[in-house]
Design a protein around this motif. Structure first.
Motif, short mmCIF file in Angstrom:
data_model
loop_
_atom_site.label_atom_id
_atom_site.label_comp_id
_atom_site.label_asym_id
_atom_site.label_seq_id
_atom_site.Cartn_x
_atom_site.Cartn_y
_atom_site.Cartn_z
N GLU A 1 0.78 -1.02 0.01
CA GLU A 1 0.02 -0.11 0.01
C GLU A 1 0.92 1.37 0.00
OE1 GLU A 1 -2.10 0.09 3.40
OE2 GLU A 1 -0.54 -0.16 4.83
N LEU B 1 2.85 4.31 1.38
CA LEU B 1 3.06 4.28 2.89
C LEU B 1 4.04 5.66 2.80
CD1 LEU B 1 3.27 3.09 5.53
CD2 LEU B 1 5.46 2.09 4.91
N SER B 2 3.78 6.69 3.71
CA SER B 2 4.38 7.74 3.92
C SER B 2 5.80 7.61 4.63
CB SER B 2 3.73 8.64 4.99
OG SER B 2 4.52 9.96 5.10
N LEU C 1 6.84 6.25 8.39
CA LEU C 1 7.79 5.20 8.70
C LEU C 1 8.79 5.51 9.43
CD1 LEU C 1 8.75 2.07 7.58
CD2 LEU C 1 9.91 3.22 5.95
N THR D 1 7.94 6.03 13.00
CA THR D 1 7.43 4.71 13.74
C THR D 1 8.80 3.89 14.24
OG1 THR D 1 5.62 4.52 12.45
CG2 THR D 1 6.42 2.59 13.57
N GLY E 1 5.48 9.10 -1.54
CA GLY E 1 5.21 7.74 -0.67
C GLY E 1 5.92 6.40 -1.41
N ASP F 1 4.63 -3.02 2.38
CA ASP F 1 3.97 -3.57 3.72
C ASP F 1 4.63 -2.71 4.86
OD1 ASP F 1 3.82 -5.47 6.12
OD2 ASP F 1 2.26 -6.43 4.29
N ARG F 2 3.21 -2.27 5.48
CA ARG F 2 3.80 -1.25 6.63
C ARG F 2 4.72 -2.08 7.74
NH1 ARG F 2 1.87 3.22 8.75
NH2 ARG F 2 0.13 3.14 7.13
N ASP F 3 4.10 -3.18 8.05
CA ASP F 3 4.95 -3.95 9.38
C ASP F 3 6.41 -4.60 8.88
OD1 ASP F 3 2.86 -3.73 10.85
OD2 ASP F 3 1.92 -5.46 10.32
N HIS G 1 9.47 -6.97 -1.98
CA HIS G 1 8.82 -5.82 -2.33
C HIS G 1 9.17 -5.26 -3.88
CE1 HIS G 1 8.17 -5.39 1.91
NE2 HIS G 1 7.10 -4.25 1.78
N ALA H 1 5.34 4.96 -4.86
CA ALA H 1 3.85 4.85 -4.77
C ALA H 1 3.26 5.26 -6.02
CB ALA H 1 3.26 4.94 -3.30
#
Length: 582
Positions: A430, A432-433, A437, A440, A466, A470-472, A559, A582
């Motif tokens: 997706e 993702l900024s 990131l 975090t 962006g 995958d965020r995680d 990715h 993105a």
């Protein structure tokens, strides 16, 4: 070829015509000679009978007149062979004629004839003798002779007539021969032109010969053979195409040697093994092309034993390879055209995987055994009585807990890496900024950086778009890289996080640059392998499992991105993470 064959046929016709004319001339001349000679013989015999009716004295006195009227030579011979009178020659110069063939025959049979050359007149003459009888027996002989020159003259006249006739008939005959020759040669020329076209490789068209004779049958046979030839060539091209397609699609390298031991052909697979074009090795020997003494020895062993040889060979070059080579004969070739087939199967990757598997088992065993040994040792010490000493027991339990956590991290990392390699990790990609990131991840490493008084800086070049991630997993990747940077940077060092856009290739690049101990250049290509550590003792001392960069490498590949590492020993390391925009 055309002119020679045409002239040969034309000359054959002319020769036949001339031969027939010669045979006719010979037969006619012979027949005319026989007829003329017979007529002269009968005329002389008839005249001799008429002359014999007169008395010898009267004949002698009128012999020249009789000879003139008869148109022949007249000779009167007595019973003893003496010449009494002759119309041409003085009898005093003539010898006894009793032994003349015509006189002897007349004495025996009443009449005789003979053709011979006259010794007196020096000419070929026909002699006819007739015996004249009375009551007492043979009184004498009347001999008539006549020159055969007129016979030869008749024959010569016949030859002249025949030559004139042949001369008049020769021109139309030659024209007819020319027409027939051209008519015969036309289908031959068509057959020749058609077969020459076939020889040049042109199999189009059909041979059309308007003839129902042997030439027409020959044309039909050639058409049949050409059709069969077309089908066989088409089949051969199809089979060749299939074979070339099969060879081209083969991963294995294929080399064919001719009877002289030179490389005759090869496929694309051999190009990837040798990292050279096929045209560069064609015509060379195996030793010249592969520069391998082991391969040459294997080939010589095959030539001695004439049995298939399977051997593992190490090939040197820009990228050394390990190959399994199978050497065998090509069957079904004509005698004297021996060819050898070499099939190369590149097992370099398999060997590397085998080595990696061996190293993996050894490393996992070592990594698990070290904390397990500590845990078991301290537990046994506690069970042996150290449990009563609360301070010592507390210290031992903290050590056991630390090793248990190390085992847990190792198992978690192994499961993560295995899940990634088996494509069991479902990434939820997706937009993702990058700012989100970074916000975090940074708090997760700030405490460990503060303990070592390491400054954490973030530099973002302009408005960075962006990333697609995958965020995680993106958090896990960046955290692992930052954690390694802090871990291997000495106290009061610096770790800087750069973020920039690579517009040329639609990448967004996150770079983690530290002022740590750096990495030797020969070790950089191996970073990302499981359990590979540049300094194993220091890494274990710092609690690393040796799987962090391997997980990063595989997650970046999942990715659609990549990881790049640059380092200068003693000055620091830069890890670049390339994410899709993105």
């Amino acid at each position: 070829m055309k002119k020679r064959l045409f002239i040969r046929i034309l000359i054959s016709y002319c020769a036949v015509i001339l031969l027939v004319a010669a045979i006719v001339a010979v037969l006619f001349s012979r027949q005319i000679r026989l007829i003329e000679t017979k007529q002269i013989e009968e005329g002389l015999l008839h005249t001799a009978r008429l002359v014999s009716l007169h008395p010898f004295d009267e004949i002698r006195s009128n012999i020249r007149l009789l000879a003139q009227e008869a148109g022949a030579r007249v000779t009167i011979i007595d019973a003893g062979g003496g010449v009494l009178a002759d119309s041409r020659v003085d009898v005093s110069q003539m010898e006894i004629h009793l032994n003349r063939p015509e006189v002897e025959e007349a004495r025996l049979r009443g009449s005789g004839k003979s053709v011979r050359r006259s010794s007196t007149l020096r000419d070929d003459e026909m002699y006819v003798a007739l015996a004249v009888r009375n009551d007492k027996g043979i009184k004498g002989y009347v001999r008539m002779s006549r020159s055969l020159r007129e016979v030869e003259d008749s024959v010569q006249r016949m030859y002249g007539f025949l030559y004139r006739t042949i001369g008049f008939a020769l021109l139309p005959t030659l024209l007819l021969a020319l027409v027939f020759t051209r008519k015969i040669f036309q289908p031959i020329r068509e057959i020749r032109d058609y077969t020459q076209a076939i020889r040049r490789g042109d199999l189009s068209g059909t041979l059309l010969v308007k003839a129902s004779d042997e030439l027409g049958q020959l044309a039909e046979a050639i058409n049949y053979l050409v059709e069969e030839y077309r089908e066989k060539i088409l089949l051969a091209h199809q089979e060749k195409g299939k074979l070339e397609a099969a060879l081209a699609s083969m991963v294995e390298g294929v080399v064919v040697l001719d009877s002289q031991g030179r490389i005759e052909s090869s496929n694309r697979g051999i190009e990837s093994i040798l990292d050279r074009r096929s045209s560069e090795i064609h015509g060379r020997s195996i030793l010249e092309a592969f520069m391998s003494a082991d391969l040459q020895r294997a080939l010589e062993r095959f030539r001695r034993e004439r049995k298939p040889v399977l051997e593992e060979i190490r090939l040197s070059g820009k990228q050394p390879n390990i190959v399994d080579v199978n050497i065998s004969d090509i069957q079904g070739l004509p005698a004297g055209e021996e060819k050898t087939l070499l099939v190369f199967h590149d097992v370099t990757r398999l060997k590397k995987l085998e080595q990696m598997r061996t190293d993996f088992v050894a490393n996992v065993t070592h990594e698990i055994r070290t904390p397990l040994t500590a845990i078991i040792g301290f537990l046994q010490t506690l069970l042996a009585g150290a449990l009563d000493d609360r301070e010592t027991a507390r210290k031992f339990l903290r050590t056991i807990a630390g090793n248990a956590e190390r085992l847990s991290r190792l198992v978690d990392d192994l499961l993560t890496l295995s899940s990634i390699e088996l494509n069991e990790t479902n990434l939820k990609l997706e937009p993702l900024s990058v700012d989100a990131l970074i916000r975090t991840v940074l708090p997760m490493v700030e405490s460990s950086a503060a303990e070592k008084k390491i400054a954490l800086d973030t530099i973002i070049s302009g408005a960075v778009p962006g990333i697609l991630a995958d965020r995680d997993r993106a958090v896990q990747v960046l955290m692992n890289v930052l954690h390694n940077a802090v871990k291997f940077t000495p106290e009061e060092g610096r770790v800087t996080l750069f973020c920039r856009e690579d517009g040329a290739k639609d990448w967004v690049v996150l770079q983690v640059e530290d002022t740590g101990i750096g990495i030797p250049s020969q070790d950089i290509p191996r970073l990302g392998e499981r359990f590979y550590r540049v300094d194993k003792a220091r890494s274990r001392e710092l609690g690393g499992t040796g799987l962090g960069l391997s997980i990063v490498k595989h997650l970046m590949a999942s990715h659609g991105g990549k990881m790049e590492i640059a380092s200068i020993l003693g000055k620091g390391t830069t890890v670049s993470l390339f994410f899709k925009r993105a």
